[in-house]
Design a protein around this motif. Structure first.
Motif, PDB file in Angstrom:
ATOM      1  N   TYR A 481       0.822  -1.224   0.000  1.00  0.00           N
ATOM      2  CA  TYR A 481       0.000   0.000   0.000  1.00  0.00           C
ATOM      3  C   TYR A 481       0.855   1.273   0.000  1.00  0.00           C
ATOM      4  N   GLU A 482       2.140   1.092   0.371  1.00  0.00           N
ATOM      5  CA  GLU A 482       3.057   2.254   0.431  1.00  0.00           C
ATOM      6  C   GLU A 482       4.398   1.852  -0.165  1.00  0.00           C
ATOM      7  N   PRO A 483       4.455   1.568  -1.452  1.00  0.00           N
ATOM      8  CA  PRO A 483       5.679   0.989  -2.028  1.00  0.00           C
ATOM      9  C   PRO A 483       6.898   1.893  -1.915  1.00  0.00           C
ATOM     10  N   TRP A 484       6.661   3.195  -1.781  1.00  0.00           N
ATOM     11  CA  TRP A 484       7.793   4.135  -1.680  1.00  0.00           C
ATOM     12  C   TRP A 484       8.565   3.960  -0.374  1.00  0.00           C
ATOM     13  N   THR A 485       7.961   3.262   0.575  1.00  0.00           N
ATOM     14  CA  THR A 485       8.649   3.065   1.858  1.00  0.00           C
ATOM     15  C   THR A 485       9.555   1.822   1.828  1.00  0.00           C
ATOM     16  N   ALA A 486       9.463   1.062   0.734  1.00  0.00           N
ATOM     17  CA  ALA A 486      10.307  -0.139   0.642  1.00  0.00           C
ATOM     18  C   ALA A 486      11.756   0.251   0.395  1.00  0.00           C
ATOM     19  N   PRO A 487      12.699  -0.389   1.077  1.00  0.00           N
ATOM     20  CA  PRO A 487      14.115  -0.104   0.806  1.00  0.00           C
ATOM     21  C   PRO A 487      14.433  -0.363  -0.667  1.00  0.00           C
ATOM     22  N   LEU A 488      15.378   0.396  -1.191  1.00  0.00           N
ATOM     23  CA  LEU A 488      15.731   0.298  -2.611  1.00  0.00           C
ATOM     24  C   LEU A 488      16.073  -1.147  -3.007  1.00  0.00           C
ATOM     25  N   GLU A 489      16.735  -1.820  -2.096  1.00  0.00           N
ATOM     26  CA  GLU A 489      17.122  -3.217  -2.355  1.00  0.00           C
ATOM     27  C   GLU A 489      15.901  -4.072  -2.683  1.00  0.00           C
ATOM     28  N   ILE A 490      14.866  -3.862  -1.914  1.00  0.00           N
ATOM     29  CA  ILE A 490      13.624  -4.638  -2.115  1.00  0.00           C
ATOM     30  C   ILE A 490      12.948  -4.213  -3.423  1.00  0.00           C
ATOM     31  N   GLN A 491      12.952  -2.927  -3.687  1.00  0.00           N
ATOM     32  CA  GLN A 491      12.371  -2.428  -4.950  1.00  0.00           C
ATOM     33  C   GLN A 491      13.078  -3.089  -6.138  1.00  0.00           C
ATOM     34  N   LYS A 492      14.416  -3.153  -6.054  1.00  0.00           N
ATOM     35  CA  LYS A 492      15.198  -3.757  -7.149  1.00  0.00           C
ATOM     36  C   LYS A 492      14.863  -5.240  -7.284  1.00  0.00           C
ATOM     37  N   ARG A 493      14.806  -5.916  -6.155  1.00  0.00           N
ATOM     38  CA  ARG A 493      14.556  -7.355  -6.165  1.00  0.00           C
ATOM     39  C   ARG A 493      13.205  -7.679  -6.813  1.00  0.00           C
ATOM     40  N   HIS A 494      12.263  -6.767  -6.664  1.00  0.00           N
ATOM     41  CA  HIS A 494      10.921  -7.029  -7.205  1.00  0.00           C
ATOM     42  C   HIS A 494      10.661  -6.258  -8.508  1.00  0.00           C
ATOM     43  N   ASN A 495      11.755  -5.808  -9.128  1.00  0.00           N
ATOM     44  CA  ASN A 495      11.682  -5.166 -10.446  1.00  0.00           C
ATOM     45  C   ASN A 495      10.705  -3.999 -10.510  1.00  0.00           C
ATOM     46  N   CYS A 496      10.674  -3.239  -9.437  1.00  0.00           N
ATOM     47  CA  CYS A 496       9.799  -2.059  -9.467  1.00  0.00           C
ATOM     48  C   CYS A 496      10.455  -0.933  -8.664  1.00  0.00           C
ATOM     49  N   ILE A 497      11.154  -0.079  -9.373  1.00  0.00           N
ATOM     50  CA  ILE A 497      11.810   1.056  -8.720  1.00  0.00           C
ATOM     51  C   ILE A 497      10.794   2.201  -8.652  1.00  0.00           C
ATOM     52  N   ILE A 498      10.580   2.675  -7.432  1.00  0.00           N
ATOM     53  CA  ILE A 498       9.607   3.757  -7.255  1.00  0.00           C
ATOM     54  C   ILE A 498      10.197   5.064  -7.786  1.00  0.00           C
ATOM     55  N   GLY A 499       9.421   5.734  -8.616  1.00  0.00           N
ATOM     56  CA  GLY A 499       9.909   6.933  -9.286  1.00  0.00           C
ATOM     57  C   GLY A 499      10.333   6.629 -10.713  1.00  0.00           C
ATOM     58  N   LYS A 500      10.490   5.325 -11.028  1.00  0.00           N
ATOM     59  CA  LYS A 500      10.874   4.930 -12.376  1.00  0.00           C
ATOM     60  C   LYS A 500       9.808   3.983 -12.968  1.00  0.00           C
ATOM     61  N   ASP A 501       9.613   2.859 -12.303  1.00  0.00           N
ATOM     62  CA  ASP A 501       8.640   1.879 -12.808  1.00  0.00           C
ATOM     63  C   ASP A 501       7.219   2.154 -12.299  1.00  0.00           C
TER      64      ASP A 501
END
Length: 574
Positions: A481-501
Motif C-alpha cells: 500500500y506504500e511501495p515508496w517506503t520499501a528499501p531500494l534493495e527490495i524495490q530492485k529485487r521485485h523489479n519495481c523502482i519507485i519513481g521509475k517503474d
DNA sequence: GACTCGGTTGGATAG
DNA sequence: TCTATCCAACCGAGT
C-alpha cells in the motif's frame, strides 16, 4: 429500398397472431402523464412510433404498454444521434454495453413478431421524415427528468403537434415519478436521505411492476436491413479499447443476473453496503447498476422482489440494505430533477461554492492511475478497463481527488466517471460527487478516507492491487500500500523502482489531508459569509445572487449555533 | 430563534 | 479481533 407503409389487408388481419398483449395495468398512485393535454379515451390509432431511449426492455415498460394499447401497428425505434456519438463523453465500454443492449432488445422484439428499428440521425430530422413516411398518428416514449432529455423531448413534442401527431408519455425509470413526489411534498426538496424516506413513507409503496407481455405485435412491412444495430467500428469507436466483457448489456443478461442474485435469499436479506468489500477480486455487490441505468432492468421489479423476499425473513434496513440502495437512487433522481444546474457548481442552488484548485496535471494523473497510491491507482485502473467499481472504491477515489488530497473540483471527477462508468447516470453521478466532496448532502469534511488504511481493512494482502497493477504483483505485502517506503534493495529485487517503474506519491497524504481539512473549514466559513451577505441584500430588497443556495442561507441563519455540547457518548459515532 | 438530534460508509488508538 | 473513544466539529431538519 425505402420501408413500405404498413397497410393491413383483411386477410392479414384475420391471420394475425394473437391480439396484442392485453395486460392488466396495476393501480398506480401516480397520475397518468401526457405531454398532450388530451387525455380522453380514444379509439386505437393506426400507426405509432415507440421511441426507446432508456427503458431498453420489454418487461414493466408502462410507456411501451401504452403504445400497444393505443395503436394497431408499432414502429419501435432507437435513434443514434451523430452529434451525441461525436461529442458525448462515452467511453468504449459503455458504447459496447449500449449496442449489446440494443441487439438484445432487437432479439426480444423478434420473439414478439417485431424488430428494433435503429435510425442514425438528428432526432428532429428523423421524426420529420418518419412521421410522413410511416403515416404516424401517435408517438410514445418514457418521460425523462434530465435537462438535455427534457429539452430534446419538448422539441419533438412541438414538432409532432405541428404535424398533428399525438404524443403520449409515461414515467417508468424510478420507483416514483419525481413530479408526483414533488407535488405530494408541496414542492419541497429535502437534502437529507432520512427526510426523503419520511416523504416516501407518507406516500406509500411505489406502483407494482406490470405483468409480463404476452401475445404478438402486428407485423409491419419494413426493410429491416436498413435499420440494423451498428457495430462499434461503424460508429467510430475503437473496439480494441474495450476491456474484458464482464457485464454484457441487455435485458436478457439483466434478468439473468437479477435472478442469480435472488437465488441467495440469505445474502439478499443480510446485505449491508458498508460491510461489502470495495476491493474484492469479484464484485461484492450486485452490479445491477448498469442495467438499471439503461433500464434493462426495472427498478420496480427489483423493489417488489425485495419486498417479497423480505416478507419471509429478517433483513437489513435502509440505508444499508439493498432496498436502501434503490431508495438512494430515488433520492438523487428527485433532487437532480428539481435543482437547476445540478451537474455543475455554478448556478447549482444546493451546492456549496468551493474554490477548488485548477491543477489539470493532478486530474490527469488521477485519471490515468499515476497518483503513486496503489489503492487509488488500482481502482482507477479497474474503472477504466472494466467500467465498474464498488461504491466504496468510488468514495475513496472521489475523496482523494477532491477534499482529501488533490483538492480538485468534483466536476472534473464527474467527467471522468461519465466517460468510464457503465452505470453513469446523470443524477447519481452529480449527487455522489457532491456528497463525497462535502459540497452537498454530506458535511463532515473532517472525515477523510485514507488511500492507505481504507483498502487494508478488506484486503490486507493487497491482492486487488496486485491484480490491477501488475508492476507491483510480487511486491512484499508489508509495502504493497506504500511501495515508496520499501528499501531500494527490495524495490530492485521485485523489479519495481519507485519513481521509475511506478510513480512516487503525488502528494503526502498525511500532510496534505490536514491542510485540506483546514482549507475546507475556511471554504465553509466563506460560503457562510457570502450567504449572510446575501441575506442582508435580500432584507434590503436586493436581488439574491443566483449561486446562493437555500441551504447555505439556512447556514447563515444558524451561524451562532453553539458547538456540539453533547457528552462524548452521545456524539456522532456508529 | 434556540436547541437537539442524527447523519449511507473515517482513522487511530487503547483495552 | 472487536468495540469504545477521541479527534474536530460540519450541517439539515425537527421541536
Amino acid at each position: 429500398m425505402p420501408p413500405k407503409k404498413s397497410i393491413k389487408t383483411e386477410k392479414e388481419s384475420v391471420n394475425d397472431t394473437k391480439p396484442l398483449i392485453k395486460t392488466e395495468i396495476k393501480k398506480e398512485p401516480e397520475p397518468t402523464q401526457s405531454l398532450n393535454s388530451d387525455n380522453l379515451k380514444m379509439e386505437k390509432v393506426t400507426n405509432c412510433i415507440y421511441w426507446f431511449r432508456k427503458a431498453l426492455r420489454l418487461h414493466d415498460n408502462p410507456s411501451l404498454l401504452n403504445a400497444i394499447e393505443k395503436s394497431q401497428y408499432i414502429y419501435p425505434i432507437f435513434i443514434l444521434d451523430p452529434w451525441f456519438v461525436q461529442h458525448s463523453k462515452v467511453g468504449p465500454n459503455r458504447w459496447r454495453f449500449l449496442l449489446e443492449s440494443l441487439n438484445d432488445l432487437d432479439e426480444q422484439l423478434k420473439r414478439k413478431n417485431s424488430r428494433l428499428i435503429l435510425i442514425r440521425g438528428q432526432p428532429k430530422k428523423v421524426f420529420t421524415e418518419k412521421i410522413k413516411e410511416w403515416n404516424i398518428n401517435l408517438i410514445c416514449f418514457e418521460s425523462d427528468t434530465e435537462p438535455y432529455a427534457k429539452k430534446r423531448d419538448e422539441e419533438i413534442t412541438s414538432l409532432a403537434n405541428e404535424l398533428g401527431v399525438r404524443v403520449e408519455t409515461k414515467y417508468g425509470h424510478t420507483l416514483y415519478n419525481p413530479e408526483y413526489v414533488y407535488k405530494k411534498n408541496n414542492g419541497k426538496v429535502p437534502l437529507q436521505y432520512q427526510s426523503f424516506l419520511g416523504i416516501l413513507a407518507k406516500i406509500g409503496d411505489p406502483p407494482k411492476p406490470l405483468d409480463e407481455l404476452s401475445g404478438m405485435f402486428n407485423k409491419i412491412e419494413i426493410d429491416y436491413d436498413l435499420y440494423k444495430v451498428p457495430d462499434l467500428e461503424s460508429i467510430g469507436v475503437d473496439s480494441s479499447k474495450c476491456g474484458p466483457r464482464l457485464y454484457p448489456g441487455g435485458e436478457t443478461e439483466a434478468l439473468r443476473r437479477f435472478e442469480e442474485k435472488f437465488k441467495n435469499d440469505s445474502w439478499v436479506c443480510a446485505f449491508e453496503k458498508p460491510n461489502t468489500s470495495p476491493n474484492s477480486l469479484q464484485p461484492s455487490t450486485t452490479v445491477l447498476s448498469p442495467y438499471l441505468k439503461f433500464g434493462c432492468l426495472s427498478s420496480k421489479k427489483f423493489y417488489w422482489r425485495l419486498k417479497q423476499v423480505y416478507a419471509k425473513k429478517k433483513h437489513s434496513l435502509p440505508p444499508v440494505s439493498l432496498e436502501g440502495q434503490l431508495l438512494f437512487r430515488e433520492f438523487f433522481y428527485y433532487v437532480g430533477s428539481y435543482t437547476p444546474n445540478f451537474d455543475k457548481i455554478e448556478g447549482n442552488t444546493v451546492c456549496r461554492q468551493i474554490k477548488w484548485d485548477d491543477k489539470p496535471e493532478y486530474v490527469q494523473a488521477w485519471k490515468e492511475a499515476r497518483t503513486g497510491y496503489p489503492f487509488i491507482d488500482a481502482i482507477m485502473t479497474q474503472l477504466r478497463t472494466e467500467g465498474w467499481i464498488h461504491h466504496l472504491a468510488r468514495h475513496a477515489v472521489a475523496c482523494f481527488l477532491t477534499r482529501g488530497d488533490l483538492y480538485c473540483s468534483w466536476e472534473k471527477g464527474q467527467e471522468v466517471f461519465e466517460e468510464y462508468l457503465l452505470d453513469q447516470d446523470w443524477s447519481l453521478n452529480a449527487a455522489n460527487w457532491q456528497w463525497l466532496s462535502a459540497s452537498t448532502f454530506f458535511h463532515q469534511y473532517f472525515r477523510v478516507y485514507s488511500p492507505i488504511a481504507f483498502g487494508k481493512k478488506t484486503d490486507d494482502n493487497g491482492d486487488y492491487i496486485r491484480k490491477y497493477l501488475p508492476i507491483l504483483k510480487s511486491f512484499p505485502t508489508k509495502y504493497i500500500y506504500e511501495p515508496w517506503t520499501a528499501p531500494l534493495e527490495i524495490q530492485k529485487r521485485h523489479n519495481c523502482i519507485i519513481g521509475k517503474d511506478y510513480p512516487r506519491p503525488i502528494v503526502d497524504h498525511n500532510i496534505i489531508s490536514k491542510i485540506n481539512i483546514s482549507r475546507m473549514k475556511k471554504a465553509y466559513e466563506e460560503t457562510k459569509a457570502t450567504a449572510a451577505a446575501d441575506d442582508g441584500e435580500e432584507e434590503d430588497g436586493k436581488k439574491t445572487k443566483p449561486t446562493t443556495s437555500k441551504s447555505v442561507k439556512t447556514v447563515a441563519k444558524s451561524e451562532k449555533t453553539s458547538p456540539d455540547s453533547r457528552p462524548p457518548s452521545k456524539r456522532a459515532k456508529k
